[in-house]
Design a protein around this motif. Structure first.
Motif, PDB file in Angstrom:
ATOM      1  N   ILE A   1       0.847  -1.193   0.000  1.00 58.75           N
ATOM      2  CA  ILE A   1       0.000   0.000   0.000  1.00 58.75           C
ATOM      3  C   ILE A   1       0.889   1.252   0.000  1.00 58.75           C
ATOM      4  O   ILE A   1       0.654   2.198  -0.735  1.00 58.75           O
ATOM      5  N   THR A   2       1.936   1.234   0.837  1.00 57.55           N
ATOM      6  CA  THR A   2       2.760   2.438   0.985  1.00 57.55           C
ATOM      7  C   THR A   2       4.085   2.357   0.229  1.00 57.55           C
ATOM      8  O   THR A   2       4.754   3.367   0.029  1.00 57.55           O
ATOM      9  N   GLY A   3       4.504   1.166  -0.149  1.00 59.39           N
ATOM     10  CA  GLY A   3       5.789   1.013  -0.821  1.00 59.39           C
ATOM     11  C   GLY A   3       6.968   0.944   0.140  1.00 59.39           C
ATOM     12  O   GLY A   3       8.120   0.936  -0.285  1.00 59.39           O
ATOM     13  N   ALA A   4       6.694   0.875   1.441  1.00 59.37           N
ATOM     14  CA  ALA A   4       7.796   0.764   2.410  1.00 59.37           C
ATOM     15  C   ALA A   4       8.377  -0.643   2.351  1.00 59.37           C
ATOM     16  O   ALA A   4       7.636  -1.633   2.329  1.00 59.37           O
ATOM     17  N   LEU A   5       9.694  -0.713   2.323  1.00 61.89           N
ATOM     18  CA  LEU A   5      10.342  -2.009   2.180  1.00 61.89           C
ATOM     19  C   LEU A   5      11.556  -2.097   3.092  1.00 61.89           C
ATOM     20  O   LEU A   5      12.297  -1.124   3.240  1.00 61.89           O
ATOM     21  N   ARG A   6      11.712  -3.246   3.742  1.00 61.54           N
ATOM     22  CA  ARG A   6      12.909  -3.481   4.542  1.00 61.54           C
ATOM     23  C   ARG A   6      13.473  -4.828   4.138  1.00 61.54           C
ATOM     24  O   ARG A   6      12.725  -5.788   3.941  1.00 61.54           O
ATOM     25  N   ALA A   7      14.785  -4.901   4.000  1.00 62.84           N
ATOM     26  CA  ALA A   7      15.392  -6.154   3.562  1.00 62.84           C
ATOM     27  C   ALA A   7      16.794  -6.287   4.122  1.00 62.84           C
ATOM     28  O   ALA A   7      17.406  -5.296   4.555  1.00 62.84           O
ATOM     29  N   GLU A   8      17.284  -7.510   4.114  1.00 61.04           N
ATOM     30  CA  GLU A   8      18.672  -7.743   4.478  1.00 61.04           C
ATOM     31  C   GLU A   8      19.566  -7.128   3.398  1.00 61.04           C
ATOM     32  O   GLU A   8      19.196  -7.073   2.219  1.00 61.04           O
ATOM     33  N   ALA A   9      20.772  -6.725   3.814  1.00 62.41           N
ATOM     34  CA  ALA A   9      21.609  -5.888   2.960  1.00 62.41           C
ATOM     35  C   ALA A   9      22.118  -6.585   1.705  1.00 62.41           C
ATOM     36  O   ALA A   9      22.521  -5.943   0.745  1.00 62.41           O
ATOM     37  N   GLY A  10      22.097  -7.927   1.688  1.00 67.52           N
ATOM     38  CA  GLY A  10      22.634  -8.633   0.529  1.00 67.52           C
ATOM     39  C   GLY A  10      21.634  -8.820  -0.598  1.00 67.52           C
ATOM     40  O   GLY A  10      21.968  -9.396  -1.642  1.00 67.52           O
ATOM     41  N   LEU A  11      20.402  -8.355  -0.414  1.00 67.44           N
ATOM     42  CA  LEU A  11      19.393  -8.513  -1.473  1.00 67.44           C
ATOM     43  C   LEU A  11      19.849  -7.778  -2.730  1.00 67.44           C
ATOM     44  O   LEU A  11      20.193  -6.611  -2.686  1.00 67.44           O
ATOM     45  N   ALA A  12      19.831  -8.492  -3.853  1.00 65.95           N
ATOM     46  CA  ALA A  12      20.289  -7.890  -5.108  1.00 65.95           C
ATOM     47  C   ALA A  12      19.167  -7.068  -5.730  1.00 65.95           C
ATOM     48  O   ALA A  12      17.996  -7.433  -5.658  1.00 65.95           O
ATOM     49  N   LEU A  13      19.564  -5.980  -6.369  1.00 65.00           N
ATOM     50  CA  LEU A  13      18.582  -5.095  -6.985  1.00 65.00           C
ATOM     51  C   LEU A  13      17.797  -5.806  -8.092  1.00 65.00           C
ATOM     52  O   LEU A  13      16.603  -5.575  -8.251  1.00 65.00           O
ATOM     53  N   HIS A  14      18.439  -6.706  -8.846  1.00 66.38           N
ATOM     54  CA  HIS A  14      17.683  -7.367  -9.919  1.00 66.38           C
ATOM     55  C   HIS A  14      16.571  -8.236  -9.347  1.00 66.38           C
ATOM     56  O   HIS A  14      15.499  -8.357  -9.919  1.00 66.38           O
ATOM     57  N   GLU A  15      16.828  -8.801  -8.175  1.00 60.23           N
ATOM     58  CA  GLU A  15      15.806  -9.613  -7.516  1.00 60.23           C
ATOM     59  C   GLU A  15      14.690  -8.708  -6.969  1.00 60.23           C
ATOM     60  O   GLU A  15      13.509  -9.009  -7.119  1.00 60.23           O
ATOM     61  N   LEU A  16      15.086  -7.597  -6.381  1.00 60.14           N
ATOM     62  CA  LEU A  16      14.090  -6.646  -5.879  1.00 60.14           C
ATOM     63  C   LEU A  16      13.196  -6.159  -7.017  1.00 60.14           C
ATOM     64  O   LEU A  16      11.962  -6.150  -6.903  1.00 60.14           O
TER      65      LEU A  16
END
Lengths: 246, 443
Positions: free
Chosen positions: B70-85
């Motif tokens: 709804i808001t676009g707020a996202l939290r992730a571990e630092a190793g998440l790759a941008l292509h996956e995101l």
């Protein structure tokens, strides 16, 4: 598909679980560390999209008394159960196991006895529902007695034999048993080992495993090239195996 | 007997240095290490540990912890790759607020370099979109920081190249996009003056702009190139399906021979690109992935620069340097024989970001790839001396050759950064090959 996964927080289990939620499967995660379970459940829910809910319950392969309650909870949360997947296990190098009898005992116990006990609990529940799929991670290490994996390989050989027997005995009753034999996959388990040139990433092998799970393939080499590698290794005469390093 | 080779690591430019990395699943329980490292896309030595040291590779710490659709707020571990995101969020109408020109970067790396993209003139750097960072600092504590919490640590960590601690988790706000496609307008321009005025005009009307320059051009053609302008396509303009997953043509994992790259081949390549574009404004709806990440389609393209590797020289020239700054820079480059570079990118930048060592500032950024040769150090020195005179600075994520005295002359904010860094890490436990080279850290 409604599936319970023991060991989905890391490595191949994590990759497999991601593929499953993204195609709409309903999952329950079983594992020993509540914080890890909760973080992986959050990851899978975010990937699964709106409305996906991933439950998790504590279950430790080192503690057989946790098996039945965890599977009961999983079945209740999913309101059904089509598949049980076990990727968890312990690993140590041959040198470590030879040097430490207690470590050796726990690896042998967890990877063979307790995994079989867990499978028995899962088998009963799946058969009571008229069948399903039991997908268990064994290893190419169980295909032949070899110098670097004498102990770990023995436990996995026993597990593979159990899974084959189970498949013969219950497939006609609707229970499909899938024995997954990963080759060298770069996970936390293999981080400190020297990788062979055909090492793969968890995300590369997960689709192969999922296809085997869907089809009920009795033995899944992941990636498939390991079927041929192990066929070659199995065909080597003993005098050769005594000389080579693998 | 052959001596066993020491393990080496290298950045994207493939200049090797002694060191190793260990992949860790749970970053908060990682062994002590001087540096975290993601996908290693920084060109120089920013992601390399001190000589013979070990860096923590974060790519296995890649779980999404929260994604509010709804808001676009996202939290992730630092190793998440941008292509996956991107793969996860773009089909749902959300996109990273800022993206560099490659999606093979981790969130932690994006924060550490405080990356910018084609929308810098309107969106700023990634640092402007962060709400929280979780950082493991020198004393082992895990500290949550943000624009309104432990602000000093936050400002030193954003763009701080990993020198304040291990970035464990990243929280940011994604941007709503009307469709997963981009509407692009491209225009061929004959020289640097027209180029700069077109880029400036475009900034007022387009949220994404960038330009490619033929950096072997000279004389009246100096600075000829193509200006790209883009915006997200509206639903009625976009195809009713998702852009196909990015194709990856594998360049063989084989270094091109060093003679393959010469004035003739690069000149022909650049002229080819220039003349393949029609001499009029071209408008089309394009695949987002190909528009933002054109080079990602070729894996290992960094092998093309041969066995000695390459570096990228990227500097920003401030507005105060005047409208002729880009021309002066290109003239200096041409006077030194030009750059054997396929890639010369010019982008206008918005105001400086929150990060204390953040690269962009109001002005224009110029980036060019340079194959490593015997004279690379001399060339970088000459360019740096020019950039210092113009009041500009270089981008640490690309740098491998800048001298410490030059960096110091470019970076008046360095003292403030070092003060905060030492508050959190008095013994300078966190270091990189780059910080030893540039900031005078102990090896």
């Amino acid at each position: 598909m409604k599936a319970a996964i023991l060991g989905a927080t890391k490595g191949m289990g994590r990759s497999l679980a991601r593929l499953m939620v993204e195609r709409g499967d309903q999952l329950v995660l079983l594992g020993r560390e509540p914080v890890e379970l909760q973080r992986s459940a959050a990851d899978l829910q975010a990937r699964g999209g709106a409305g996906s809910r991933v439950h998790h319950f504590r279950c430790d392969l080192a503690e057989p008394e946790t098996f039945a309650p965890a599977l009961d909870d999983a079945e209740a949360a999913l309101k059904g159960l089509d598949a049980v997947i076990i990727t968890a296990g312990l690993f140590a190098t041959q040198d470590e196991l030879e040097a430490d009898a207690r470590l050796n005992q726990s690896v042998l116990t967890v990877d063979f006895t307790n995994t079989v006990l867990f499978c028995e609990e899962a088998r009963k529940r799946l058969l009571a529902r008229g069948g399903g799929t039991l997908c268990v991670f064994s290893s190419v290490a169980g295909d032949r007695g070899r110098k670097p994996v004498v102990l770990y390989g023995a436990a996995k050989a026993g597990l593979s034999a159990y899974l084959e027997g189970l498949d013969h005995r219950f497939r006609s009753k609707g229970l499909k048993t899938v024995c997954v034999k990963p080759g060298f996959v770069r996970t936390a388990m293999t981080e400190h080992l020297k990788a062979p040139p055909i090492a793969s990433e968890p995300d590369e092998v997960a689709p192969v495993i999922l296809e085997g799970l869907d089809r009920g393939t009795p033995i899944v080499y992941a990636p498939p090239i390991w079927r041929w590698v192990m066929t070659a290794v199995k065909s080597l005469p003993r005098f050769a195996m005594r000389r080579v390093g693998f | 007997m052959m001596k066993k080779a020491e393990p080496t690591l290298h950045g994207w430019g493939r200049v090797k240095a002694p060191g190793r990395e260990v992949r860790v699943d749970d970053l908060s329980r990682a062994p002590d290490a001087p540096l975290s490292r993601g996908l290693g896309r920084s060109y120089g030595d920013s992601s390399l540990p001190p000589p013979n040291g070990t860096a923590i590779n974060t790519v296995r710490a890649d779980r999404l912890l929260k994604f509010d659709e709804i808001t676009g707020a996202l939290r992730a571990e630092a190793g998440l790759a941008l292509h996956e995101l991107n793969r996860i969020t773009l089909p749902r109408g959300w996109f990273t607020p800022v993206t560099p020109g490659t999606h093979f970067v981790t969130l932690g790396g994006m924060v550490a370099a405080d990356v910018h993209g084609k929308n810098h003139h309107v969106a700023g750097t990634i640092g402007a979109h962060l709400s929280r960072l979780l950082v493991k600092v020198a004393d082992g504590r895990r500290v949550e920081c943000g624009p309104d919490l432990e602000r000093d640590l936050f400002r030193a960590t954003v763009g701080g190249m990993g020198l304040t601690g291990h970035i464990l988790e990243v929280e940011l706000s994604l941007t709503r996009v009307p469709s997963p496609w981009v509407l692009q307008e491209t225009e061929r321009v004959p020289d640097i003056d027209v180029f700069m005025s077109k880029l400036k005009d475009a900034a007022a009307r387009w949220p994404m702009t960038v330009g490619w320059i033929d950096c072997l051009s000279s004389g009246k053609n100096l600075g000829r190139g193509i200006v790209f302008r883009g915006r997200w396509a509206e639903p009625h303009e976009a195809p009713p399906y998702l852009p196909p997953p990015p194709m990856r043509v594998p360049w063989p994992k084989l270094e091109a021979p060093s003679w393959a790259l010469n004035r003739l081949t690069v000149g022909a390549f650049n002229a080819g690109i220039f003349y393949s574009h029609p001499n009029r404004v071209k408008t089309q709806v394009v695949d987002t992935y190909r528009w933002i990440y054109p080079l990602d389609a070729i894996t290992n393209w960094n092998m093309m620069y041969g066995p000695r590797g390459f570096t990228q020289y990227q500097c920003v020239l401030p507005d105060e340097a005047g409208p002729q700054a880009a021309r002066r820079f290109l003239e200096l480059l041409t006077s030194r024989g030009g750059a054997m570079s396929f890639l010369c990118i010019i982008k206008d930048c918005g105001p400086e970001g929150v990060g204390l060592l953040s690269f962009p500032k109001k002005g224009i950024s110029i980036a060019l790839d340079l194959p490593v040769r015997d004279d690379t150090q001399a060339l970088v020195d000459a360019l740096n001396e020019h950039v210092i005179k113009e009041g500009g600075r270089v981008y640490l994520a690309k740098d491998r050759f800048t001298r410490p005295e030059h960096y110091r002359a470019m970076e008046p904010r360095l003292d403030a950064f070092m003060r905060i860094r030492k508050q959190w890490d008095p013994s300078l436990k966190f270091r990189s090959a780059q910080s030893i080279r540039l900031l005078g850290d102990p090896a």
